[in-house]
Design an enzyme around this catalytic site. Structure first.
Site, PDB file in Angstrom:
ATOM      1  N   LEU A   6      -5.551  -1.634   7.297  1.00 55.65           N
ATOM      2  CA  LEU A   6      -5.887  -1.535   5.880  1.00 55.65           C
ATOM      3  C   LEU A   6      -6.701  -2.732   5.405  1.00 55.65           C
ATOM      4  O   LEU A   6      -7.427  -2.646   4.418  1.00 55.65           O
ATOM      5  CB  LEU A   6      -4.602  -1.415   5.054  1.00 55.65           C
ATOM      6  CG  LEU A   6      -3.754  -0.180   5.391  1.00 55.65           C
ATOM      7  CD1 LEU A   6      -2.491  -0.156   4.556  1.00 55.65           C
ATOM      8  CD2 LEU A   6      -4.546   1.117   5.155  1.00 55.65           C
TER       9      LEU A   6
ATOM     10  N   HIS B  91       2.771   5.727  11.407  1.00 58.49           N
ATOM     11  CA  HIS B  91       1.773   4.748  10.938  1.00 58.49           C
ATOM     12  C   HIS B  91       1.083   4.004  12.075  1.00 58.49           C
ATOM     13  O   HIS B  91       0.122   3.288  11.848  1.00 58.49           O
ATOM     14  CB  HIS B  91       2.438   3.742   9.985  1.00 58.49           C
ATOM     15  CG  HIS B  91       2.750   4.348   8.653  1.00 58.49           C
ATOM     16  ND1 HIS B  91       1.949   4.181   7.558  1.00 58.49           N
ATOM     17  CD2 HIS B  91       3.744   5.172   8.258  1.00 58.49           C
ATOM     18  CE1 HIS B  91       2.454   4.835   6.539  1.00 58.49           C
ATOM     19  NE2 HIS B  91       3.553   5.457   6.942  1.00 58.49           N
TER      20      HIS B  91
ATOM     21  N   GLY C 230       0.814  -1.221   0.000  1.00 63.96           N
ATOM     22  CA  GLY C 230       0.000   0.000   0.000  1.00 63.96           C
ATOM     23  C   GLY C 230       0.843   1.265   0.000  1.00 63.96           C
ATOM     24  O   GLY C 230       0.620   2.179  -0.782  1.00 63.96           O
TER      25      GLY C 230
ATOM     26  N   ASP D 230      -4.691  -0.671  16.816  1.00 62.75           N
ATOM     27  CA  ASP D 230      -4.183  -0.697  15.453  1.00 62.75           C
ATOM     28  C   ASP D 230      -4.176   0.723  14.925  1.00 62.75           C
ATOM     29  O   ASP D 230      -5.198   1.415  15.021  1.00 62.75           O
ATOM     30  CB  ASP D 230      -5.110  -1.579  14.592  1.00 62.75           C
ATOM     31  CG  ASP D 230      -4.367  -2.272  13.468  1.00 62.75           C
ATOM     32  OD1 ASP D 230      -3.275  -1.801  13.122  1.00 62.75           O
ATOM     33  OD2 ASP D 230      -4.882  -3.277  12.954  1.00 62.75           O
TER      34      ASP D 230
ATOM     35  N   ARG E  43      -1.135  -9.702  10.361  1.00 63.50           N
ATOM     36  CA  ARG E  43       0.175 -10.201  10.765  1.00 63.50           C
ATOM     37  C   ARG E  43      -0.025 -10.814  12.134  1.00 63.50           C
ATOM     38  O   ARG E  43      -0.854 -10.342  12.913  1.00 63.50           O
ATOM     39  CB  ARG E  43       1.164  -9.041  10.889  1.00 63.50           C
ATOM     40  CG  ARG E  43       1.842  -8.649   9.614  1.00 63.50           C
ATOM     41  CD  ARG E  43       2.895  -7.570   9.838  1.00 63.50           C
ATOM     42  NE  ARG E  43       2.392  -6.446  10.601  1.00 63.50           N
ATOM     43  CZ  ARG E  43       2.631  -6.237  11.888  1.00 63.50           C
ATOM     44  NH1 ARG E  43       3.380  -7.077  12.579  1.00 63.50           N
ATOM     45  NH2 ARG E  43       2.139  -5.186  12.507  1.00 63.50           N
TER      46      ARG E  43
ATOM     47  N   LYS F 284      -3.097  -7.315  17.361  1.00 61.08           N
ATOM     48  CA  LYS F 284      -4.217  -7.598  16.453  1.00 61.08           C
ATOM     49  C   LYS F 284      -5.354  -8.346  17.153  1.00 61.08           C
ATOM     50  O   LYS F 284      -6.380  -8.635  16.540  1.00 61.08           O
ATOM     51  CB  LYS F 284      -3.737  -8.397  15.234  1.00 61.08           C
ATOM     52  CG  LYS F 284      -2.612  -7.714  14.459  1.00 61.08           C
ATOM     53  CD  LYS F 284      -3.101  -6.525  13.639  1.00 61.08           C
ATOM     54  CE  LYS F 284      -1.967  -5.901  12.829  1.00 61.08           C
ATOM     55  NZ  LYS F 284      -2.358  -4.706  12.079  1.00 61.08           N
TER      56      LYS F 284
HETATM   57  C1  GDG Z   1       0.888  -0.833  10.003  1.00 58.61           C
HETATM   58  C2  GDG Z   1      -0.038  -0.450  11.168  1.00 58.61           C
HETATM   59  C3  GDG Z   1      -1.540   0.677   9.540  1.00 58.61           C
HETATM   60  C4  GDG Z   1      -1.500  -9.207   4.913  1.00 58.61           C
HETATM   61  N1  GDG Z   1      -1.329 -10.518   4.726  1.00 58.61           N
HETATM   62  C5  GDG Z   1      -0.963 -10.707   3.451  1.00 58.61           C
HETATM   63  C6  GDG Z   1      -0.918  -9.460   2.845  1.00 58.61           C
HETATM   64  N2  GDG Z   1      -1.253  -8.558   3.760  1.00 58.61           N
HETATM   65  C7  GDG Z   1      -1.348  -7.097   3.549  1.00 58.61           C
HETATM   66  C8  GDG Z   1      -2.759  -6.614   3.657  1.00 58.61           C
HETATM   67  C9  GDG Z   1      -2.550  -5.156   4.046  1.00 58.61           C
HETATM   68  C10 GDG Z   1      -1.251  -5.182   4.835  1.00 58.61           C
HETATM   69  O1  GDG Z   1      -0.624  -6.419   4.565  1.00 58.61           O
HETATM   70  C11 GDG Z   1      -1.490  -5.097   6.343  1.00 58.61           C
HETATM   71  O2  GDG Z   1      -1.767  -3.779   6.684  1.00 58.61           O
HETATM   72  P1  GDG Z   1      -2.488  -3.361   8.039  1.00 58.61           P
HETATM   73  O3  GDG Z   1      -2.809  -1.931   7.963  1.00 58.61           O
HETATM   74  O4  GDG Z   1      -3.680  -4.184   8.232  1.00 58.61           O
HETATM   75  O5  GDG Z   1      -1.476  -3.694   9.232  1.00 58.61           O
HETATM   76  P2  GDG Z   1       0.105  -3.531   9.608  1.00 58.61           P
HETATM   77  O6  GDG Z   1       0.950  -4.437   8.806  1.00 58.61           O
HETATM   78  O7  GDG Z   1       0.181  -3.755  11.080  1.00 58.61           O
HETATM   79  O8  GDG Z   1       0.498  -2.004   9.273  1.00 58.61           O
HETATM   80  C12 GDG Z   1      -1.461  -0.339  10.675  1.00 58.61           C
HETATM   81  C13 GDG Z   1      -0.508   0.398   8.470  1.00 58.61           C
HETATM   82  O9  GDG Z   1       0.792   0.276   9.031  1.00 58.61           O
HETATM   83  C14 GDG Z   1      -0.476   1.509   7.426  1.00 58.61           C
HETATM   84  O10 GDG Z   1      -0.201   2.744   7.985  1.00 58.61           O
HETATM   85  O11 GDG Z   1      -2.828   0.585   8.955  1.00 58.61           O
HETATM   86  O12 GDG Z   1      -2.308   0.049  11.724  1.00 58.61           O
HETATM   87  O13 GDG Z   1       0.053  -1.415  12.219  1.00 58.61           O
HETATM   88  O14 GDG Z   1      -2.373  -4.358   2.914  1.00 58.61           O
HETATM   89  O15 GDG Z   1      -3.383  -6.792   2.431  1.00 58.61           O
HETATM   90  N3  GDG Z   1      -0.617  -9.313   1.540  1.00 58.61           N
HETATM   91  C15 GDG Z   1      -0.321 -10.433   0.837  1.00 58.61           C
HETATM   92  N4  GDG Z   1      -0.319 -11.648   1.404  1.00 58.61           N
HETATM   93  C16 GDG Z   1      -0.614 -11.842   2.694  1.00 58.61           C
HETATM   94  O16 GDG Z   1      -0.580 -12.957   3.181  1.00 58.61           O
HETATM   95  N5  GDG Z   1      -0.049 -10.318  -0.456  1.00 58.61           N
END
Ligand code: GDG
Length: 735
Positions: free
Chosen positions: A386, A166, A30, A382, A283, A288
């Site tokens: 996303l 973030h 993203g 969190d 993750r 989470k």
């Molecule tokens: C930090 C903050 C904040 C997940 N599993 C797979 C995969 N993903 C992708 C999802 C999503 C991303 O990873 C996870 O983003 P999140 O926002 O949910 O969480 P964090 O990694 O903790 O991110 C969070 C973010 O930064 C942005 O500022 O929202 O709060 O903790 O895009 O789709 N993608 C693939 N395979 C997977 O198994 N391809």
């Protein structure tokens, strides 16, 4: 041409190494997508760690890596294995991550990893400074680089620096426990614009800045180190079109185009018409709320047994930070919970939880999003989340229900989701039921609204709004119309001061000649100040006037044997060379007995405040009070006293952490005019930091050299950054 430099812990690319061959693949996450236009369009560069430690590189490989990544407009910061262990796994992920997510009990503080964090931030600063030119914009990302903004600003103040966090910013009560709280805040404050996902994080940050650093905060602007820093919220979005088009394509797949996972999902869904799937993706991180989610699901199966054999929870937990013990513990706990529940409820044809502990390719992610009737996202904290937004983007049939924790930043924008408290199993169980039974029409209306919002605030929009705001912030310093005193001004003033022309210099005392102290009586003139004033006073034809809100006794005692003119009580009385005080304004002070009890009630209700009884005025000081409480009281006191003093000649003056009530017949401007009526001067100087000094700036003849101390709106012609700069300025006039 000015460029934008993006800085994050990791570069947005994956490096594959086969012996001596290097292959670089850009990441598709993203952040990388959102930053694409910022990165590529403006000829910008991205600075970060490549993912390979110094130990894994030899000179030949390093050269290859650097040349391959430079084709992607990236520049690497080299990290050793020790850096990665201490700065990344250590301070970033064992200290800052748990602290910022309210896991105080997981927060380890260790001096060695703090020192490594400092060292690595300096490594980043070095690379940024090598790449940056005056006028460039720097956008720094996330909690691994909290010290970087100040390190860069100190070396190149003309760079425009943005910082985005973030993850959440915790409340003051949590943040204050942290040994390096000051250093961290000061590090972030090197930025000109500081962004958070939500208003709550913004407000927590401002509160810590106010309370820990005792800085002036007005709405969302902080005055610090002669700069104005803006703090704002920018909720991050996703690459909406990418998820939507992938889902549309997925929905028209022919059977032989389907992935293995999709085929398995279809088998389950085709089992019976009332079979449904609940999805959870994150993750594997203790923030989470994964164990809570599994327990709540168990509770749901027990409370509503009619859903057994019909509902399946598909849980994708992506491996993360597995070197950190808490993550290993979480993995064990999750495995055990899944095992226990599957053991307890499974039948020959049904397992309640399908658990994947791995990363999945993007197409499988789309399989999961599009096949699930409900997304169950229940983090205990969190920053944004996303996944919630991605689920919404893939629901092209406008169905599906999002159950979302109110502790995720995303919940602030996703009101049409079913919001839950992740600690309340009863509520989660009932909400799962509500989601599974939600009529299609309601699903549609909620989903449509969610989609409208998530599609509008895409990740591109997020990045462009941040960059636009950064452009504007850098212009904030222009909001002060006064001119900053330059070396040229100093040379001109030196000539005047050292000439035979007649000169007059008005000097405010507190905040101008001395810094503010906790107790007003502590701000006595020191030996260096006396020496400086005496040297000024010895200049040919230069008259010095100390013009202050202090009473005549205090000023008279402090400057007993000095010849400078003194003006006390904002202009009530004057002491000339004959050392006699002369009253400039005859004032009635009967009002004090009515106003004093009012102020005393505010002192009683606001710890740390005090009333100073002066001869002609009353001052309520709140410098040592809790700043947020004091600000509320300022509003109250204003209301109460404004009605009290209407139809009188009293006025309310807001000074630096003080409110003063005095007669409107007195002000420094009138007192200055009195001095000017006694004698003609070729040149007039006036320095002051406060509101009360504005009367002086306004009243003095236009050609006067009026100088404001501090970055505030002013009628003065020039400004100096801060109190400490005044003595340097005055000394330079004598050189
Ligand atoms: C930090 C903050 C904040 C997940 N599993 C797979 C995969 N993903 C992708 C999802 C999503 C991303 O990873 C996870 O983003 P999140 O926002 O949910 O969480 P964090 O990694 O903790 O991110 C969070 C973010 O930064 C942005 O500022 O929202 O709060 O903790 O895009 O789709 N993608 C693939 N395979 C997977 O198994 N391809």
């Amino acid at each position: 041409m000015n460029k934008t430099i993006i800085v994050s812990n990791r570069l947005p690319l994956q490096i594959e190494r086969n012996d001596n061959e290097i292959k670089v693949k850009p990441s598709v996450g993203g952040l990388a997508t959102g930053m694409k236009s910022v990165h590529k369009d403006s000829n910008g560069i991205w600075i970060g760690w490549s993912g390979l430690t110094d130990e894994e590189l030899n000179p030949e490989i390093e050269k290859k890596v650097n040349s391959a990544i430079s084709e992607e407009q990236c520049v690497a910061v080299g990290l050793t294995q020790e850096d990665v262990d201490l700065y990344y796994y250590g301070f970033s992920n064992r200290t800052l991550w748990p602290l910022f997510h309210y896991f105080i009990e997981y927060t380890e503080f260790d001096q060695k990893s703090w020192e490594s964090y400092e060292r690595v931030n300096q490594k980043f600063a070095k690379v940024v400074l090598e790449q940056a030119k005056d006028g460039d914009k720097i956008w720094i990302h996330d909690y691994q680089l909290l010290l970087l903004p100040a390190l860069v600003k100190a070396e190149k103040p003309n760079l425009s620096i943005g910082f985005f966090n973030h993850i959440p910013f915790p409340s003051y009560e949590i943040f204050r426990t942290f040994p390096k709280r000051k250093e961290i805040l000061e590090g972030i404050l090197g930025a000109d614009l500081i962004g958070f996902h939500t208003y709550d994080y913004e407000r927590h940050f401002l509160s810590s800045v106010k309370r820990i650093l005792n800085l002036d905060v007005s709405f969302n602007k902080i005055t610090h180190d002669h700069r104005i820093i803006k703090v704002d919220s920018f909720p991050m979005g996703i690459d909406y079109e990418k998820f939507k088009s992938a889902a549309l394509k997925h929905n028209t797949q022919k059977p032989d185009e389907k992935t293995e996972i999709q085929k398995r999902l279809d088998q389950h869904l085709e089992y019976s018409s009332d079979v449904k799937m609940i999805l959870s993706i994150d993750r594997l991180d203790y923030t989470k709320g994964i164990p809570n989610r599994i327990r709540a699901f168990e509770y749901f199966l027990k409370k509503y047994p009619e859903f057994q054999e019909k509902i399946r929870l598909i849980m994708l937990a992506v491996p993360s930070r597995s070197q950190v013990p808490q993550y290993q513990k979480l993995k064990r706990e999750t495995d055990e919970l899944v095992g226990r529940i599957n053991g307890e409820f499974s039948t020959v044809s049904w397992t309640p939880i399908w658990y994947f502990f791995r990363t999945m390719p993007f197409e499988n992610l789309i399989d999961l999003y599009t096949s699930s009737d409900v997304a169950l996202i229940t983090p205990v904290r969190d920053g944004m989340n996303l996944v919630a937004k991605e689920y919404v983007a893939t629901r092209t049939n406008e169905d599906g229900v999002l159950v979302l924790s109110e502790m995720a930043g995303a919940s602030k924008e996703m009101n049409e989701a079913l919001l839950i408290n992740p600690f309340n199993f009863e509520e989660i169980a009932d909400t799962i039921k509500q989601a599974l039974e939600m009529p299609k029409a309601e699903q549609k209306s909620r989903m449509q609204t969610l989609q409208k919002r998530v599609s509008r605030y895409s990740v591109e929009k997020w990045a462009s709004e941040f960059m636009n705001s950064l452009k504007q912030v850098h212009n904030i310093s222009n909001f002060i119309e006064a001119e900053k005193i330059s070396d040229n001004h100093i040379q001109d003033f030196q000539k005047i001061i050292q000439s035979q022309d007649s000169k007059l210099m008005f000097l405010d005392y507190d905040g101008t000649l001395v810094n503010f102290t906790k107790k007003p009586e502590d701000a006595k003139p020191d030996a260096a100040l006396f020496e400086l004033l005496d040297r000024l006073d010895a200049q040919p034809n230069l008259d010095i006037v100390i013009i202050s809100g202090r009473d005549n006794e205090t000023l008279g005692t402090w400057f007993a044997d000095k010849n400078y003119t003194l003006i006390s009580d904002h202009g009530v009385a004057i002491r000339n060379e004959n050392k006699e005080w002369q009253i400039l304004e005859r004032l009635n002070t009967d009002w004090m007995e009515n106003v004093l009890p009012v102020l005393e009630t505010f002192v009683d209700r606001t710890p740390g405040t005090l009333v100073e009884k002066k001869k002609y005025s009353l001052a309520w000081h709140y410098r040592n009070a809790d700043i947020e409480l004091a600000q509320k009281r300022v509003v109250e006191i204003n209301t109460v006293l404004t009605s009290f003093i209407s139809n009188t000649d009293l006025t309310l003056l807001k000074g630096n952490k003080v409110i003063e009530i005095k007669s409107s017949k007195v002000n420094k401007g009138r007192a200055c005019s009195h001095v000017l009526n006694q004698k003609e001067y070729d040149h007039i100087f006036a320095l002051g930091d406060d509101w009360t000094d504005e009367f002086m700036f306004e009243e003095l003849p236009k050609k006067s050299h009026t100088i404001k101390v501090g970055l505030k709106k002013t009628k003065a012609k020039y400004y100096l950054n801060k109190t400490d700069a005044v003595r340097i300025f005055l000394t330079s006039l004598l050189e």
